[in-house]
Design an enzyme around this catalytic site. Structure first.
Site, PDB file in Angstrom:
ATOM      1  N   GLY A  41      47.074  17.805  32.935  1.00 22.69           N
ATOM      2  CA  GLY A  41      47.265  19.192  33.327  1.00 22.69           C
ATOM      3  C   GLY A  41      46.474  20.196  32.520  1.00 22.69           C
ATOM      4  O   GLY A  41      45.910  19.890  31.488  1.00 22.69           O
ATOM      5  N   SER A  42      46.398  21.416  32.994  1.00 22.41           N
ATOM      6  CA  SER A  42      45.739  22.513  32.304  1.00 22.41           C
ATOM      7  C   SER A  42      45.627  23.709  33.223  1.00 22.41           C
ATOM      8  O   SER A  42      46.623  24.245  33.671  1.00 22.41           O
ATOM      9  CB  SER A  42      44.375  22.103  31.772  1.00 22.41           C
ATOM     10  OG  SER A  42      43.903  23.111  30.913  1.00 22.41           O
ATOM     11  N   ARG A  43      44.382  24.100  33.583  1.00 24.17           N
ATOM     12  CA  ARG A  43      44.195  25.339  34.334  1.00 24.17           C
ATOM     13  C   ARG A  43      42.906  25.274  35.136  1.00 24.17           C
ATOM     14  O   ARG A  43      41.922  24.650  34.721  1.00 24.17           O
ATOM     15  CB  ARG A  43      44.144  26.501  33.343  1.00 24.17           C
ATOM     16  CG  ARG A  43      43.747  27.844  33.917  1.00 24.17           C
ATOM     17  CD  ARG A  43      43.905  28.889  32.847  1.00 24.17           C
ATOM     18  NE  ARG A  43      43.132  30.081  33.104  1.00 24.17           N
ATOM     19  CZ  ARG A  43      43.213  31.194  32.406  1.00 24.17           C
ATOM     20  NH1 ARG A  43      44.050  31.258  31.398  1.00 24.17           N
ATOM     21  NH2 ARG A  43      42.475  32.242  32.705  1.00 24.17           N
TER      22      ARG A  43
END
EC number: 4.1.1.65
Length: 221
Positions: free
Chosen positions: A188-190
């Site tokens: 995950g992240s952006r």
């Protein structure tokens, strides 16, 4: 649903390590303590289940429309603002940012159909994804796709404090199709998407996105 190939090595390694630890505990540490063994096995299964869910790819009815920008990732919209995009456009664009938690699907998809006109990978820091400087200082990629009508859409995969490896499957000059897998951010992240200022944004802050399904914006020539 299927499991993504990027997770095969991690899932197999994790499974073998947990199995070895459980066997070690059974034969040498808790051979006479059934409760401890049961609790250890349950904890191992939960941990393995969490690792497996990171790499799930659910079956979906994808959205296809030549004038729409589709969400490239699952997650929550955390930014919608006019900002200066200084790497490629060097002018103002509308930025839409999607935060991907560790519980989201981590596949990234092409938001539009067209030709990849620009690609760049940047090694960098691992600031938390909501840090203001994460878009310019973290490990990231920048991809620009030109649509058939000449409009260009830029999007970035951005690593965070947990995600420390970005995968991509695109290159400059490559034709790509909306909804196809273009990469993966492990754990995950952006993702930031930059559209023209006259685009009609169809989401608001706090909305939950489904990659390849949710319409982010409507484009105009």
């Amino acid at each position: 649903m299927r499991l993504h190939r990027e997770g095969y090595t991690i899932m197999i390694t994790t499974g073998l390590v947990l199995l070895a630890l459980d066997l070690l505990a059974y034969f040498f540490l808790f051979s006479d303590n059934t409760t401890a063994i049961v609790l250890l096995v349950i904890a191992s299964l939960i941990l393995f289940g969490l690792i497996v869910q990171f790499f799930r790819v659910p079956t979906r009815e994808l959205t296809f429309h030549e004038s729409q920008v589709i969400a490239p990732a699952d997650g929550t919209v955390v930014v919608i603002e006019e900002t200066s995009e200084d790497e490629y456009f060097k002018s103002n664009r509308r930025q839409i940012s999607i935060f991907m938690s560790p519980l989201n699907v981590h596949v990234n998809r092409n938001p539009v159909t067209g030709i990849v006109r620009y690609f760049k990978y940047y090694p960098g820091k691992y600031l938390v994804a909501w840090h203001p400087k994460s878009s310019t200082e973290n490990e990231r990629t920048t991809v620009v796709i030109e649509l058939a009508n000449g409009v260009e859409v830029l999007f970035r995969q951005i690593a965070g404090a947990v995600a420390r490896r970005i995968i991509w499957y695109v290159r400059e000059g490559q034709p790509v199709h909306q909804g196809e897998e273009m990469g993966f951010i492990k754990f995950g992240s952006r993702v930031d998407v930059f559209v023209p200022l006259d685009a009609d944004v169809k989401v608001k802050i706090g909305d939950r996105m489904k990659g390849g399904v949710t319409v982010l914006a409507e484009l105009h020539k």
